[in-house]
Design a protein around this motif. Structure first.
Motif, mmCIF file in Angstrom:
data_model
loop_
_atom_site.group_PDB
_atom_site.id
_atom_site.type_symbol
_atom_site.label_atom_id
_atom_site.label_comp_id
_atom_site.label_asym_id
_atom_site.label_seq_id
_atom_site.Cartn_x
_atom_site.Cartn_y
_atom_site.Cartn_z
ATOM 1 N N LEU A 1 -25.271 1.508 21.514
ATOM 2 C CA LEU A 1 -24.658 0.228 21.570
ATOM 3 C C LEU A 1 -25.481 -0.899 20.724
ATOM 4 C CD1 LEU A 1 -21.832 -1.279 21.654
ATOM 5 C CD2 LEU A 1 -22.834 -2.036 24.267
ATOM 6 N N LEU A 2 -25.108 -1.309 19.753
ATOM 7 C CA LEU A 2 -25.850 -2.497 19.087
ATOM 8 C C LEU A 2 -25.296 -3.724 19.132
ATOM 9 C CD1 LEU A 2 -27.267 -0.982 15.783
ATOM 10 C CD2 LEU A 2 -28.469 -0.862 17.773
ATOM 11 N N ARG A 3 -25.860 -4.824 19.456
ATOM 12 C CA ARG A 3 -25.041 -6.322 19.508
ATOM 13 C C ARG A 3 -25.921 -7.331 19.093
ATOM 14 N NH1 ARG A 3 -21.129 -6.632 23.289
ATOM 15 N NH2 ARG A 3 -20.895 -4.750 24.742
ATOM 16 N N VAL A 4 -25.296 -7.922 18.466
ATOM 17 C CA VAL A 4 -25.958 -9.438 17.685
ATOM 18 C C VAL A 4 -24.942 -10.621 17.972
ATOM 19 C CG1 VAL A 4 -26.711 -10.541 15.665
ATOM 20 C CG2 VAL A 4 -27.265 -7.967 16.072
ATOM 21 N N GLY A 5 -25.138 -11.394 18.796
ATOM 22 C CA GLY A 5 -24.060 -12.172 19.153
ATOM 23 C C GLY A 5 -22.740 -11.800 19.685
ATOM 24 N N THR A 6 -21.724 -12.193 19.079
ATOM 25 C CA THR A 6 -20.270 -11.479 19.582
ATOM 26 C C THR A 6 -19.996 -10.206 18.663
ATOM 27 O OG1 THR A 6 -19.017 -13.022 17.951
ATOM 28 C CG2 THR A 6 -19.597 -13.874 19.970
ATOM 29 N N LEU A 7 -21.113 -9.635 17.955
ATOM 30 C CA LEU A 7 -20.656 -8.451 17.121
ATOM 31 C C LEU A 7 -21.303 -7.425 17.869
ATOM 32 C CD1 LEU A 7 -20.153 -7.292 14.286
ATOM 33 C CD2 LEU A 7 -22.105 -7.712 13.520
ATOM 34 N N ALA A 8 -20.516 -6.224 17.955
ATOM 35 C CA ALA A 8 -20.936 -5.278 18.581
ATOM 36 C C ALA A 8 -20.586 -3.749 17.843
ATOM 37 C CB ALA A 8 -20.409 -5.050 19.952
ATOM 38 N N LEU A 9 -21.543 -3.016 17.624
ATOM 39 C CA LEU A 9 -21.450 -1.641 17.140
ATOM 40 C C LEU A 9 -21.970 -0.449 17.884
ATOM 41 C CD1 LEU A 9 -22.503 -0.639 13.475
ATOM 42 C CD2 LEU A 9 -23.426 0.512 15.274
ATOM 43 N N ASP A 10 -20.826 0.506 18.159
ATOM 44 C CA ASP A 10 -21.114 1.872 18.915
ATOM 45 C C ASP A 10 -21.506 2.860 18.113
ATOM 46 O OD1 ASP A 10 -21.087 3.965 20.547
ATOM 47 O OD2 ASP A 10 -19.829 2.909 21.964
ATOM 48 N N ARG A 11 -22.650 3.312 18.035
ATOM 49 C CA ARG A 11 -22.890 4.534 17.043
ATOM 50 C C ARG A 11 -22.118 5.828 17.653
ATOM 51 N NH1 ARG A 11 -28.309 3.034 15.022
ATOM 52 N NH2 ARG A 11 -29.642 1.764 16.247
ATOM 53 N N ALA A 12 -21.782 5.839 18.966
ATOM 54 C CA ALA A 12 -21.545 7.232 19.271
ATOM 55 C C ALA A 12 -20.048 7.262 18.820
ATOM 56 C CB ALA A 12 -21.638 7.360 20.899
ATOM 57 N N THR A 13 -19.088 6.133 19.101
ATOM 58 C CA THR A 13 -17.879 6.305 18.712
ATOM 59 C C THR A 13 -17.287 5.629 17.197
ATOM 60 O OG1 THR A 13 -17.474 3.959 19.523
ATOM 61 C CG2 THR A 13 -17.553 6.049 21.182
ATOM 62 N N ARG A 14 -18.708 5.149 16.613
ATOM 63 C CA ARG A 14 -18.494 4.544 15.281
ATOM 64 C C ARG A 14 -17.281 3.193 15.440
ATOM 65 N NH1 ARG A 14 -21.304 6.840 11.518
ATOM 66 N NH2 ARG A 14 -20.205 5.942 9.740
ATOM 67 N N GLN A 15 -17.308 2.698 16.487
ATOM 68 C CA GLN A 15 -16.560 1.567 16.615
ATOM 69 C C GLN A 15 -17.099 -0.008 16.565
ATOM 70 O OE1 GLN A 15 -14.495 2.245 20.493
ATOM 71 N NE2 GLN A 15 -12.995 3.222 19.402
ATOM 72 N N VAL A 16 -16.514 -0.834 15.984
ATOM 73 C CA VAL A 16 -17.112 -2.136 15.709
ATOM 74 C C VAL A 16 -16.157 -3.093 16.260
ATOM 75 C CG1 VAL A 16 -17.857 -3.818 14.207
ATOM 76 C CG2 VAL A 16 -18.464 -1.278 13.685
ATOM 77 N N THR A 17 -16.681 -4.073 17.114
ATOM 78 C CA THR A 17 -15.903 -5.212 17.324
ATOM 79 C C THR A 17 -16.711 -6.528 17.012
ATOM 80 O OG1 THR A 17 -16.772 -5.397 19.685
ATOM 81 C CG2 THR A 17 -14.910 -4.184 19.458
ATOM 82 N N VAL A 18 -15.865 -7.677 16.903
ATOM 83 C CA VAL A 18 -16.325 -9.005 16.683
ATOM 84 C C VAL A 18 -15.480 -9.941 17.557
ATOM 85 C CG1 VAL A 18 -15.318 -9.490 14.530
ATOM 86 C CG2 VAL A 18 -17.147 -10.665 15.223
ATOM 87 N N ASP A 19 -16.219 -10.699 18.472
ATOM 88 C CA ASP A 19 -15.414 -11.683 19.227
ATOM 89 C C ASP A 19 -14.244 -10.742 20.074
ATOM 90 O OD1 ASP A 19 -16.763 -14.163 18.437
ATOM 91 O OD2 ASP A 19 -15.304 -14.095 16.584
ATOM 92 N N GLY A 20 -14.493 -9.688 20.260
ATOM 93 C CA GLY A 20 -13.798 -8.964 21.222
ATOM 94 C C GLY A 20 -12.617 -8.180 20.429
ATOM 95 N N ARG A 21 -12.456 -8.173 19.248
ATOM 96 C CA ARG A 21 -11.471 -7.804 18.103
ATOM 97 C C ARG A 21 -12.065 -6.546 17.501
ATOM 98 N NH1 ARG A 21 -11.005 -8.809 12.762
ATOM 99 N NH2 ARG A 21 -12.533 -10.393 12.935
ATOM 100 N N ALA A 22 -11.526 -5.403 17.642
ATOM 101 C CA ALA A 22 -11.670 -4.238 16.840
ATOM 102 C C ALA A 22 -11.689 -4.280 15.386
ATOM 103 C CB ALA A 22 -10.585 -3.122 17.202
ATOM 104 N N VAL A 23 -12.584 -3.956 14.770
ATOM 105 C CA VAL A 23 -12.780 -4.046 13.171
ATOM 106 C C VAL A 23 -12.727 -2.636 12.616
ATOM 107 C CG1 VAL A 23 -14.267 -4.994 11.200
ATOM 108 C CG2 VAL A 23 -13.909 -6.310 13.413
ATOM 109 N N HIS A 24 -12.032 -2.452 11.843
ATOM 110 C CA HIS A 24 -11.942 -1.211 11.120
ATOM 111 C C HIS A 24 -12.905 -0.925 9.671
ATOM 112 C CE1 HIS A 24 -8.794 0.406 14.056
ATOM 113 N NE2 HIS A 24 -8.356 -0.518 13.922
ATOM 114 N N LEU A 25 -13.867 -0.443 9.773
ATOM 115 C CA LEU A 25 -14.749 -0.284 8.788
ATOM 116 C C LEU A 25 -14.681 1.210 7.995
ATOM 117 C CD1 LEU A 25 -17.965 -1.873 10.129
ATOM 118 C CD2 LEU A 25 -16.020 -3.118 9.072
ATOM 119 N N THR A 26 -15.095 1.206 6.724
ATOM 120 C CA THR A 26 -14.861 2.439 6.053
ATOM 121 C C THR A 26 -16.698 3.128 6.464
ATOM 122 O OG1 THR A 26 -16.005 1.557 4.149
ATOM 123 C CG2 THR A 26 -13.741 1.601 3.993
#
Length: 231
Positions: free
Chosen positions: A134-159
């Motif tokens: 789990l990587l965090r920078v401010g309100t941005l979070a990235l989970d390597r294991a699940t490949r999920q990203v959130t910003v301000d608690g909102r899920a973001v769908h990335l290619t």
């Protein structure tokens, strides 16, 4: 690609090439579904899970490769997509990346080259278990294991490529990366790839992550050099 069996969707309206790719990947132990038009591609990719889509740009009548790519991304399908194009200008390659593709190969190509491109994309997709998941920078979070990203608690769908680019920036917040470094981080090398591909992916990330994409505060440009992530 190792010994792992992959599910690959081949989309090309040339029967000879379609059959050649199906045969070549099948001989390596992979499951291949081959279709000849855009509508069939959208239907199969929506109904089934694939590890990779090899997508021709020119598909004759109906939806072309760009439209297929956009349709899959609009449905939040994040499967890695490599465009197969007979068009050899940098502008055409950028159009494919704008549509959501992760890489492109120009026709005519050898199977070894295509296999190398597929391997490079999937190598990054399969990289796990280094550092914190789990990587965090401010309100941005990235989970390597699940490949999920959130910003301000909102899920973001990335290619696939957007995720890889963001992961690289978040691994080294504050560090300045030039475009070739980021190309290598995503695909394993920077040869034969347009550095403007990075600009396309950065613009997409800003649209998805920044509160004001026109005035980015998270991913900033250092003119003439590259990009860095504000920590």
């Amino acid at each position: 690609m190792g010994d792992e069996s992959l599910d690959i969707l081949v989309v090309d309206d040339e029967p000879a090439l379609r059959e050649a790719l199906e045969r070549s990947f099948s001989l390596e132990g992979h499951r291949v579904v081959a279709v000849g038009d855009g509508l069939a591609a959208i239907e199969r990719a929506s109904d089934e899970r694939f590890d990779m889509v090899l997508l021709d740009v020119a598909l004759g009548a109906g939806a072309d490769g760009y439209e297929v790519c956009k349709a899959l991304r609009a449905r939040r399908n994040v499967v890695p997509i490599i465009m197969l194009t007979a068009l050899d200008t940098e502008a055409d390659a950028v159009i494919g990346l704008e549509a959501g593709a992760d890489d492109y190969v120009t026709k005519p190509f050898g199977f070894a080259e295509l296999r190398s491109r597929v391997k490079a994309v999937l190598r990054r997709a399969g990289t796990r278990g280094y550092g914190d998941d789990l990587l965090r920078v401010g309100t941005l979070a990235l989970d390597r294991a699940t490949r999920q990203v959130t910003v301000d608690g909102r899920a973001v769908h990335l290619t696939f490529s957007e995720f890889e680019l963001l992961q690289r920036l978040m691994d080294w917040p504050g560090r300045l990366f030039n475009r070739h470094e980021l190309l290598r981080a995503i695909w394993g090398d920077s040869a034969y790839r347009d550095p403007r591909a990075i600009d396309v992916h950065v613009r997409h990330l800003r649209e998805k992550l920044e509160r004001d994409p026109a005035h980015p505060a998270l991913i900033v440009t250092v003119r003439g050099v590259g990009y860095r992530l504000n920590s």
